[in-house]
Design a protein around this motif. Structure first.
Motif, mmCIF file in Angstrom:
data_model
loop_
_atom_site.group_PDB
_atom_site.id
_atom_site.type_symbol
_atom_site.label_atom_id
_atom_site.label_comp_id
_atom_site.label_asym_id
_atom_site.label_seq_id
_atom_site.Cartn_x
_atom_site.Cartn_y
_atom_site.Cartn_z
ATOM 1 N N ALA A 16 19.637 -4.161 -9.702
ATOM 2 C CA ALA A 16 18.577 -4.493 -9.022
ATOM 3 C C ALA A 16 19.412 -5.711 -7.357
ATOM 4 O O ALA A 16 18.375 -5.642 -6.798
ATOM 5 C CB ALA A 16 17.784 -6.021 -10.379
ATOM 6 N N GLU A 17 19.898 -6.259 -7.486
ATOM 7 C CA GLU A 17 20.520 -7.320 -6.695
ATOM 8 C C GLU A 17 20.278 -6.537 -5.469
ATOM 9 O O GLU A 17 20.104 -6.446 -4.127
ATOM 10 C CB GLU A 17 21.920 -7.765 -6.917
ATOM 11 C CG GLU A 17 22.501 -8.980 -5.892
ATOM 12 C CD GLU A 17 24.259 -9.015 -6.072
ATOM 13 O OE1 GLU A 17 24.536 -10.114 -5.614
ATOM 14 O OE2 GLU A 17 24.611 -9.303 -7.491
ATOM 15 N N THR A 18 22.226 -4.956 -5.641
ATOM 16 C CA THR A 18 21.370 -4.301 -4.040
ATOM 17 C C THR A 18 20.025 -3.652 -3.786
ATOM 18 O O THR A 18 20.359 -3.461 -2.471
ATOM 19 C CB THR A 18 23.008 -3.245 -4.485
ATOM 20 O OG1 THR A 18 22.313 -2.132 -5.772
ATOM 21 C CG2 THR A 18 23.894 -3.807 -4.568
ATOM 22 N N GLY A 34 22.978 -1.604 -14.860
ATOM 23 C CA GLY A 34 23.684 -0.558 -13.242
ATOM 24 C C GLY A 34 23.284 0.541 -13.541
ATOM 25 O O GLY A 34 23.190 0.852 -14.101
ATOM 26 N N ILE A 35 23.108 1.346 -12.168
ATOM 27 C CA ILE A 35 22.798 3.093 -12.802
ATOM 28 C C ILE A 35 24.361 3.575 -11.559
ATOM 29 O O ILE A 35 24.198 2.783 -10.340
ATOM 30 C CB ILE A 35 21.985 3.337 -11.506
ATOM 31 C CG1 ILE A 35 20.542 2.741 -12.194
ATOM 32 C CG2 ILE A 35 21.328 5.008 -11.693
ATOM 33 C CD1 ILE A 35 20.065 2.461 -13.229
ATOM 34 N N ILE A 36 24.873 4.192 -11.922
ATOM 35 C CA ILE A 36 26.293 4.951 -11.473
ATOM 36 C C ILE A 36 25.614 6.155 -10.815
ATOM 37 O O ILE A 36 24.546 7.148 -12.087
ATOM 38 C CB ILE A 36 26.738 5.006 -12.661
ATOM 39 C CG1 ILE A 36 27.651 3.562 -12.636
ATOM 40 C CG2 ILE A 36 28.198 5.564 -11.644
ATOM 41 C CD1 ILE A 36 28.220 2.851 -12.249
ATOM 42 N N VAL A 37 25.783 6.183 -9.809
ATOM 43 C CA VAL A 37 25.099 8.339 -9.287
ATOM 44 C C VAL A 37 26.422 8.981 -8.787
ATOM 45 O O VAL A 37 27.020 8.232 -7.880
ATOM 46 C CB VAL A 37 24.454 8.162 -8.130
ATOM 47 C CG1 VAL A 37 23.742 8.945 -7.532
ATOM 48 C CG2 VAL A 37 22.789 7.213 -8.024
ATOM 49 N N ASN A 38 26.874 10.089 -9.299
ATOM 50 C CA ASN A 38 27.657 10.482 -9.248
ATOM 51 C C ASN A 38 28.930 10.281 -9.538
ATOM 52 O O ASN A 38 29.946 10.971 -8.580
ATOM 53 C CB ASN A 38 27.414 11.985 -8.376
ATOM 54 C CG ASN A 38 27.645 13.110 -8.654
ATOM 55 O OD1 ASN A 38 27.107 13.363 -9.817
ATOM 56 N ND2 ASN A 38 27.416 13.876 -7.516
ATOM 57 N N GLY A 39 29.875 9.140 -9.832
ATOM 58 C CA GLY A 39 30.720 8.160 -10.040
ATOM 59 C C GLY A 39 30.868 7.971 -9.279
ATOM 60 O O GLY A 39 31.762 7.583 -8.980
ATOM 61 N N LYS A 40 30.198 7.545 -8.086
ATOM 62 C CA LYS A 40 30.453 7.510 -7.298
ATOM 63 C C LYS A 40 29.569 5.804 -5.902
ATOM 64 O O LYS A 40 30.612 5.194 -5.243
ATOM 65 C CB LYS A 40 30.231 8.749 -5.493
ATOM 66 C CG LYS A 40 31.261 9.868 -5.544
ATOM 67 C CD LYS A 40 30.752 10.724 -4.299
ATOM 68 C CE LYS A 40 31.390 11.795 -4.753
ATOM 69 N NZ LYS A 40 31.413 12.771 -3.883
ATOM 70 N N ASN A 95 12.447 -2.376 -9.069
ATOM 71 C CA ASN A 95 11.019 -1.269 -8.496
ATOM 72 C C ASN A 95 11.947 -0.267 -7.600
ATOM 73 O O ASN A 95 11.446 0.655 -7.281
ATOM 74 C CB ASN A 95 9.814 -2.131 -8.040
ATOM 75 C CG ASN A 95 9.258 -2.544 -9.362
ATOM 76 O OD1 ASN A 95 8.990 -2.060 -10.117
ATOM 77 N ND2 ASN A 95 8.432 -3.873 -8.796
ATOM 78 N N ASN A 96 12.694 -0.990 -6.736
ATOM 79 C CA ASN A 96 13.431 0.142 -5.441
ATOM 80 C C ASN A 96 14.933 0.683 -6.168
ATOM 81 O O ASN A 96 15.881 0.750 -6.006
ATOM 82 C CB ASN A 96 13.819 -1.181 -4.257
ATOM 83 C CG ASN A 96 12.646 -1.596 -4.021
ATOM 84 O OD1 ASN A 96 11.572 -1.077 -3.825
ATOM 85 N ND2 ASN A 96 13.035 -3.308 -3.349
ATOM 86 N N ILE A 97 15.268 0.663 -7.258
ATOM 87 C CA ILE A 97 16.532 1.072 -7.796
ATOM 88 C C ILE A 97 16.742 2.584 -7.958
ATOM 89 O O ILE A 97 17.217 2.915 -7.245
ATOM 90 C CB ILE A 97 16.492 0.409 -9.835
ATOM 91 C CG1 ILE A 97 17.063 -1.168 -9.256
ATOM 92 C CG2 ILE A 97 18.123 1.717 -10.133
ATOM 93 C CD1 ILE A 97 17.787 -1.791 -10.789
ATOM 94 N N SER A 121 13.131 -4.740 -19.107
ATOM 95 C CA SER A 121 12.720 -4.478 -17.827
ATOM 96 C C SER A 121 12.152 -3.533 -16.539
ATOM 97 O O SER A 121 11.802 -2.452 -16.215
ATOM 98 C CB SER A 121 11.901 -5.492 -16.808
ATOM 99 O OG SER A 121 12.175 -6.849 -17.000
ATOM 100 N N LEU A 122 13.253 -2.430 -16.727
ATOM 101 C CA LEU A 122 13.339 -1.360 -16.330
ATOM 102 C C LEU A 122 13.133 -0.112 -17.144
ATOM 103 O O LEU A 122 13.590 1.012 -16.273
ATOM 104 C CB LEU A 122 15.116 -1.239 -15.556
ATOM 105 C CG LEU A 122 15.576 -0.153 -15.056
ATOM 106 C CD1 LEU A 122 14.722 -0.009 -14.127
ATOM 107 C CD2 LEU A 122 17.438 -0.410 -14.775
ATOM 108 N N GLU A 123 13.255 -0.369 -17.960
ATOM 109 C CA GLU A 123 12.873 0.656 -19.012
ATOM 110 C C GLU A 123 12.165 1.678 -18.876
ATOM 111 O O GLU A 123 12.047 3.017 -19.113
ATOM 112 C CB GLU A 123 13.619 0.011 -20.507
ATOM 113 C CG GLU A 123 13.456 1.355 -22.393
ATOM 114 C CD GLU A 123 14.510 2.391 -21.221
ATOM 115 O OE1 GLU A 123 14.411 3.730 -21.965
ATOM 116 O OE2 GLU A 123 15.858 2.147 -20.665
#
Length: 205
Positions: free
Chosen positions: A183-185, A172-178, A190-192, A59-61
Motif C-alpha cells: 500500500a505504501e509503494t 505485500g504482493i510479490i510478483v514473479n518473485g521479483k 486501491n492501487n495495489i 481491507s485489501l481482501e
C-alpha cells in the motif's frame, strides 16, 4: 498524408508510453534484490503475504477477491501467511490447516470477518477449532493437522520465502518473485492491483 499518418501514430504511442512510465522501481513497487524462484516458471506468480489479524489485509481482501475473478490463465495466485510475531502463528497454522483439508474457500474470508467484524479472539488452537467446527469442519480433522509435520513444514518454507523477499510487513504482493508491491509503494490499497497488473504485463514481455 505521410504527416497525417505520423501524427496519428504518435497519438497512439503517447498513451502507451505514459502507461509504461507510470510505475518504476521505487514508484509503485520495489525490486527484490535477489529474485526468488517461483513454483511454475511457465506462469507469472502473484503471492499475497498476509495476516488474518491485520486490518489492512482485511481491507485489501475484497479487492483481492474481485481481482481474482479475472485472473488470466498464465497467472498463478497464492496466499502466503506471515509470522512476524508470536500471536501471528496460530493464524498462519489455521490457513495451512484449511489448505491441507481443502476448505480454504469455507474458512478464508469468514475468518477475516470473525476477527475484524465480529471482534472474536481467535488466537489459540481451541478457539480456532471451535471456529472451524462452525464452518462445517470436524474438530478431529482440524486438530490432527494443526501441529502436523505438513503444517510446520509449510510454515518453515513460508518464513524462508518471506525472508528472501525482504518483506517486513503486510499486506505485500510479490510478483514473479521479483517485485514487492505494498500500500505504501502503490500509494493505497486501491492501487495495489493496478501496479500488479502492470508488473504482470512487464513479466510477459
Amino acid at each position: 498524408m505521410i504527416k497525417l499518418f505520423s501524427a496519428m501514430l504518435l497519438s497512439l504511442l503517447i498513451p502507451l508510453t505514459a502507461t509504461a512510465a507510470q510505475y518504476s522501481d521505487g514508484n509503485g513497487y520495489t525490486t527484490i534484490k535477489n529474485p526468488v524462484r517461483t513454483s511454475d516458471p511457465s506462469k507469472v506468480e502473484v503471492t499475497e503475504i498476509f495476516w488474518y489479524g491485520c486490518p489492512h489485509c482485511f481491507s485489501l481482501e475484497p479487492i483481492t477477491q474481485a481481482w481474482k475473478k479475472n485472473i488470466p490463465d498464465d497467472v498463478d495466485f497464492q496466499y502466503l501467511p506471515a509470522v512476524f510475531g508470536r500471536s501471528w502463528l496460530a493464524h498462519a497454522k489455521a490457513y495451512y490447516v484449511a489448505d491441507l483439508l481443502g476448505v480454504t474457500d469455507k474458512i478464508h474470508t469468514p475468518l477475516f470477518n470473525a476477527i475484524h467484524v465480529d471482534r472474536r479472539n481467535l488466537n489459540s488452537e481451541d478457539a480456532l477449532a471451535s471456529f472451524f467446527t462452525e464452518q462445517g469442519v470436524s474438530e478431529e480433522a482440524f486438530r490432527k493437522q494443526y501441529d502436523s509435520f505438513a503444517v510446520n513444514s509449510r510454515l518453515s518454507q513460508a518464513d524462508a520465502k518471506i525472508r528472501a523477499y525482504g518483506a517486513r510487513g503486510v499486506p505485500g504482493i510479490i510478483v514473479n518473485g521479483k517485485y514487492l508491491v505494498s500500500a505504501e509503494t502503490a500509494q493505497g490499497n486501491n492501487n495495489i492491483y493496478k501496479v500488479v497488473d502492470f508488473l504482470i504485463e512487464k513479466e510477459r514481455q
